[in-house]
Design a protein around this motif. Structure first.
Motif, PDB file in Angstrom:
ATOM      1  N   GLY A  76     -26.790  21.870  -6.087  1.00  0.00           N
ATOM      2  CA  GLY A  76     -25.436  21.474  -6.450  1.00  0.00           C
ATOM      3  C   GLY A  76     -24.380  21.993  -5.492  1.00  0.00           C
ATOM      4  N   VAL A  77     -24.813  22.362  -4.273  1.00  0.00           N
ATOM      5  CA  VAL A  77     -23.880  22.865  -3.267  1.00  0.00           C
ATOM      6  C   VAL A  77     -22.865  21.778  -2.930  1.00  0.00           C
ATOM      7  N   GLN A  78     -21.602  22.158  -2.826  1.00  0.00           N
ATOM      8  CA  GLN A  78     -20.528  21.195  -2.591  1.00  0.00           C
ATOM      9  C   GLN A  78     -20.111  21.104  -1.132  1.00  0.00           C
ATOM     10  N   ALA A  79     -20.407  22.126  -0.344  1.00  0.00           N
ATOM     11  CA  ALA A  79     -20.015  22.127   1.070  1.00  0.00           C
ATOM     12  C   ALA A  79     -21.072  22.865   1.880  1.00  0.00           C
ATOM     13  N   TYR A  80     -21.264  22.404   3.104  1.00  0.00           N
ATOM     14  CA  TYR A  80     -22.238  23.004   4.014  1.00  0.00           C
ATOM     15  C   TYR A  80     -21.534  23.377   5.303  1.00  0.00           C
TER      16      TYR A  80
END
Length: 452
Positions: A76-80
């Protein structure tokens, strides 16, 4: 010079992400026309890296990035946050453009966006093309122009899809370790070289901000600094002076000129021979955000024989420490966030925070890293306390997505949410990966920054 930060709106999302860097995970150092970086050269020097490790293969992210993006999506990571390898785009640092290398980042960015994740691109995470180091590297004023040209190419190539850009990652670290202490490439131990590198990197930052601003419509531009309390090894006067000097080099030499428009007084005097008319205006360009990396306090002791007047020291005996010997002190993180928010008046994103360990597969094939869960829980709590006290923090990125090449420590220190079995390159989510996924879900449900 800086824009006034706009408040985080009640409906605006607090960003939860993960971070990596090119040399630490990509591998493929001789693939598709990539040129050598200073880290490729440094790793070949006997005794520089633990166990003689190199980044030649690393996590082979170059070939396995679809799997790694899927792991981020599952969490569920929103930014990399990732970095581009300068020698993959420009094998000689300038001149010939390597289309095959550029196409790799096209594929990566497109896949990140397809997974519903926002790409955050860092121009420089320590892998200077070796060809440019041969021409003087960061000791040359020409480096500012080289970096601006590189930034222009990145903006033109990826600015249609990427809007979040950082110029540098931790210039205070690579300048000090590379030119003052000799622990990282180019392995120089010289106070004058350290001062030159500081000023030339700052010039390069300012030039790159302008290049990104000109080349990317709607760009959100920042810079990333490692900020740690710098403490004396003892109450002795020479150790107190050493800690103050380390603080100037580590915490002030870059953000102060970049954001406030001036060097600390002592450093300004020392850098006077390097500063040409107009330089400070070239360095201090409008920024949209400040990235802060933080792990633990650091310590210094006086050393009259050291070129910088001080030496590194370990944390005091008896203090809580991680498995790799770094002090665990979440209140220091809270204080750094508050201090930086008050000093620089920019929105803050925590672009690295995490802990290293000696994680291993257990008899069931799982990796149960409770020590990391405890650390992240405490430090996220400290961040939320800082937010409640007025710190303008708008996002948090764990270091790191994957176990990876940890510079001088090689592959011995593991910081990842994902375990990498290096002989097979198999990825195995640790218990902290599931914990972070659950934390993102819970925090996202409670509001922009969760609850302290």
């Amino acid at each position: 010079m800086n824009r006034l930060p706009t408040p985080l709106l009640p409906t605006e999302r607090f960003i939860w992400g993960v971070s990596t860097s090119s040399y630490q995970i990509e591998g493929a150092t001789k693939t598709d026309g990539r040129g050598p970086s200073i880290w490729d050269t440094f790793c070949q020097q006997k005794g520089r890296i633990a166990n003689g490790d190199t980044g030649d293969i690393a996590c082979d992210h170059y070939h396995r990035f679809p799997e790694d993006i899927a792991l981020m999506r599952d969490m569920g990571v929103q930014a990399y946050r990732f970095s581009v390898a300068w020698p993959r785009l420009l094998p000689n640092g300038r001149g010939h453009f390597n289309e095959a290398g550029a196409a790799f980042y096209d594929r990566l960015i497109d896949a990140v966006l397809a997974a519903g994740i926002e790409p955050w691109l860092c121009l420089y995470h320590w892998d200077l093309p070796q060809a440019l180091d041969d021409e003087g590297g960061w000791l040359s004023r020409d480096a500012a122009g080289w970096f601006a040209d590189y930034a222009t190419l990145v903006a033109r190539r990826y600015g249609d899809r990427v809007k979040r850009f950082a110029t540098f990652n931790e210039p205070g670290v690579f300048a000090l370790f590379g030119f003052g202490l000799g622990w990282q490439p180019p392995g120089v131990v010289d106070a004058d070289a350290h001062r030159k590198a500081i000023h030339h990197v700052n010039l390069a930052h300012g030039e790159a901000v302008d290049a990104l601003r000109a080349g990317v419509s709607g760009a959100s531009i920042g810079v990333i600094h490692n900020m740690q309390p710098c403490l004396p090894a003892s109450a002795a006067l020479e150790d107190l002076a050493a800690a103050a000097r380390l603080h100037m080099h580590w915490n002030q030499a870059f953000p102060d000129p970049q954001i406030l428009g001036y060097y600390p007084t002592i450093l300004a005097d020392e850098l006077a021979p390097q500063i040409a008319p107009g330089d400070m205006a070239r360095i201090c360009r409008p920024l949209d955000w400040l990235g802060i990396n933080h792990y633990s306090p650091i310590y210094a002791r006086g050393d009259k024989n050291a070129p910088l007047g001080y030496a590194w020291a370990g944390p005091p005996d008896g203090t809580p420490q991680s498995e790799i010997g770094w002090q665990v002190h979440p209140d220091a993180f809270r204080d750094i966030l508050l201090e930086a928010s008050r000093r620089y008046h920019l929105p803050i994103y925590v672009t690295e925070n995490g802990t290293g360990g000696r994680d291993q597969l257990d008899h069931t094939g799982a990796v149960k890293d409770q020590h990391r869960i405890n650390y992240l829980n405490a430090y996220i709590g400290a961040m939320q306390t800082a937010i409640a006290a007025g710190a303008d923090v708008r996002g948090y990125f764990v270091w790191s997505l994957l176990d990876n090449f940890e510079w001088g420590a090689g592959y011995g220190d593991r910081f990842g949410l994902i375990y990498v079995d290096y002989p097979t390159l198999r990825r195995i989510p640790k218990s902290s990966a599931r914990w972070y996924a659950d934390r993102i879900t819970r925090e996202t449900a409670t509001g922009p920054a969760g609850k302290p």
